[in-house]
Design an enzyme around this catalytic site. Structure first.
Site, PDB file in Angstrom:
ATOM      1  CD  GLN A  10      32.665   8.118 -71.210  1.00  0.00           C
ATOM      2  OE1 GLN A  10      33.520   8.181 -72.297  1.00  0.00           O
ATOM      3  NE2 GLN A  10      31.622   8.451 -71.233  1.00  0.00           N
ATOM      4  CB  CYS A  68      32.343  10.394 -74.679  1.00  0.00           C
ATOM      5  SG  CYS A  68      30.675  10.742 -75.566  1.00  0.00           S
ATOM      6  CG  HIS A  93      32.323   7.610 -78.294  1.00  0.00           C
ATOM      7  ND1 HIS A  93      32.187   7.749 -77.148  1.00  0.00           N
ATOM      8  CD2 HIS A  93      33.551   7.032 -78.249  1.00  0.00           C
ATOM      9  CE1 HIS A  93      32.914   7.659 -76.297  1.00  0.00           C
ATOM     10  NE2 HIS A  93      34.082   7.116 -77.063  1.00  0.00           N
ATOM     11  CG  ASN A 150      37.355   5.501 -77.401  1.00  0.00           C
ATOM     12  OD1 ASN A 150      36.749   6.092 -76.628  1.00  0.00           O
ATOM     13  ND2 ASN A 150      36.512   4.275 -78.028  1.00  0.00           N
ATOM     14  CD1 TRP A 165      34.518   5.594 -73.311  1.00  0.00           C
ATOM     15  CD2 TRP A 165      34.314   3.859 -75.110  1.00  0.00           C
ATOM     16  NE1 TRP A 165      33.279   5.513 -73.520  1.00  0.00           N
ATOM     17  CE2 TRP A 165      32.907   4.635 -74.662  1.00  0.00           C
ATOM     18  CE3 TRP A 165      34.395   3.126 -75.743  1.00  0.00           C
ATOM     19  CZ2 TRP A 165      31.951   4.077 -75.372  1.00  0.00           C
ATOM     20  CZ3 TRP A 165      33.366   2.486 -76.467  1.00  0.00           C
ATOM     21  CH2 TRP A 165      32.070   3.121 -76.242  1.00  0.00           C
TER      22      TRP A 165
END
Length: 503
Positions: free
Chosen positions: A96, A102, A260, A284, A286
């Site tokens: 990201q 997200c 998230h 995730n 990220w």
């Protein structure tokens, strides 16, 4: 499983396009623009999503970002050998960037598992080598219509690094270009800031959406089994956390981030000390920061399973992906979204195939509580194959609203809902609308659990053979928006809009 373009669909007369024959977004024809650039030996410049501040939007979450330092560059200006895809498409390809999307990137993580749907969204035969002209295109399903979105390949950078989604392989650019195409559809990059996973999941598939959350549609006891069947049947699955409001809620997160979005990337059953354990693998977007509780990468519980299972499942890598038990999963993740071409997977090995019907309608300023649109649904008897399905529910109804504004963040969704009423035998076959008295005095057999300010609300339930009335509503009569009402059923279904009767 049916092909990626959906259930056995009987389209409404307005719903005539498909992923292979989409509408041109903003009337830009990719083939014509591409050929013109090749003929003129020029690189495409997209005047409808130009490389300037208007396409970035206002990034309120990044007050220290100096807009004057943003420079738009084509991939060949960043690396010597740009590629659209390097060694296949993977959920590990990206991380990201500087916008809170997200929800969109978690949906991309799910998309990477389904190659057919990926090709549907990102048409093949695009590259930085053969017939390169600085132009690419992507396809999305928006409010009941497939659209083809053209972009140039100029990307915003900050000190020679991509400002938004970044690739872990420096010369791979499909994530950044896909994000740019979606930003163009939504109005700007800033318009991707904050959202629901279901938006992107549906825009990728044009299929069926089911969600589970404590407030709107509580998860059933066999949620893990549903997820297992969905994952096996090429469904896209994402999940999200809510804000932790108490010290106890914060304590049990163990590395999971609040508010998230995550991707569900695997479902597996292991035997631990002779006991079955149902696990869920989560990613995730990220690309880092992981669960630290039971069944995490360094959990000692992995020592209780056989070596073969550890070889298949267990990796100690800081890549944002981790396992957890379904009990921890359901206690931490507030919302679970499943999006698929068709809900056939709910019936396991049944030969039953669901069908879908869709209608495009509108609420307008003159709509009152007495004049909300009405739809008649006739449910036929189930055939023998469908009658032996695993779950009792045989109908899914979805109501999606569209304010038709270009910039996604400029439109606030109304609180919407729908009601389903059974039509008594003596009233079946009548023409015209049903009276306000009938609607107000009849107990609905199904309805959404609450008025919700979402783009889409849905309900999964059972209808016995018979005739029914569906009424889609806004909380405040007179709210103006178009809507798409869809019904998915494993029964043969007849679906019609009830026209206004003239005086």
């Amino acid at each position: 499983m049916p092909p990626p373009d959906g259930c056995n669909h009987n389209p409404h007369e307005d719903d005539v396009n498909s992923p292979t024959s989409p509408f041109n977004f903003l009337d830009q024809n990719y083939q014509e623009l591409h050929q013109n650039c090749l003929a003129e030996n020029t690189l495409f410049y997209d005047e409808l999503f130009p490389p300037d501040d208007s396409s970035i939007g206002t990034l309120e979450d990044n007050p220290y970002l100096d807009p004057s330092l943003i420079v738009w560059k084509r991939p060949f200006e960043l690396v010597s050998d740009p590629n659209l895809i390097v060694d296949g498409v993977s959920r590990y390809d990206y991380a990201q960037g500087n916008v809170g999307n997200c929800w969109f990137l978690a949906s991309i993580g799910a998309l990477t598992f389904e190659k057919d749907i990926m090709k549907q969204v990102m048409p093949p035969e695009q590259s930085f080598t053969q017939d390169y002209a600085g132009i690419f295109h992507f396809r999305f399903w928006r409010f009941g219509k497939w659209i083809d979105v053209v972009i140039d390949d100029q990307l915003p950078t900050y000190f020679d690094e991509l400002l938004f989604v970044s690739s872990k392989t420096s010369n791979e650019f499909w994530p950044a270009l896909l994000e740019k195409a979606y930003a163009k559809v939504c109005g700007s990059y800033a318009d991707l800031n904050g959202g629901l996973m279901s938006e992107a999941l549906m825009d990728f598939t044009g299929g069926t959406h089911m969600y589970y959350s404590p407030d709107y549609n509580p998860p059933p006891a066999d949620l893990w089994k549903i997820m297992e069947c969905a994952f096996t049947s090429k469904a896209l699955i994402c999940c999200a956390t809510n804000a932790a409001t108490t010290a106890e809620e914060k304590e049990k997160l163990h590395g999971i981030s609040e508010e998230h979005a995550y991707t569900v990337t695997g479902i597996f059953e292991v035997t631990s000390d002779e006991n079955p354990v149902h696990l869920v693998r989560v990613l995730n977007p990220w690309g880092k920061v992981e669960w630290q509780g039971d069944w995490s990468d360094e959990s000692p519980l992995w020592d209780t399973v056989c070596e073969e299972v550890r070889t298949i499942c267990h990796e100690v890598l800081n890549n944002g992906e981790f396992w957890m038990s379904v009990e921890d999963f359901t206690s931490i993740f507030y919302c679970i979204d499943i999006c698929c071409s068709c809900p056939d997977f709910l019936d396991g090995s049944s030969e039953c195939h669901w069908t879908s019907k869709r209608h495009f309608g509108r609420w307008n300023a003159e709509t009152t509580a007495e004049t909300f649109p009405q739809f008649r649904v006739t449910i036929d008897e189930l055939n023998e194959e469908c009658a032996i399905g695993q779950r009792p529910e045989n109908t899914l109804v979805s109501l999606m609203q569209n304010h038709e504004k270009r910039n996604r963040m400029s439109q606030k969704y109304y609180n919407i809902c729908f009601f389903v009423f059974e039509i008594p035998l003596e009233m079946r076959g009548q023409s015209g609308r049903f009276s306000a008295g009938f609607v107000n005095e009849t107990e609905p057999v199904a309805q959404t659990d609450a008025l919700a300010g979402f783009r889409e609300v849905m309900k999964f339930f059972r209808l016995e053979p018979g005739e029914y009335l569906i009424v889609p509503c806004t909380e405040n009569p007179g709210d103006t928006a178009s809507f798409v009402l869809s019904i998915f059923s494993k029964n043969e279904t007849h679906f019609e809009y009830i026209q206004e009767t003239s005086e």
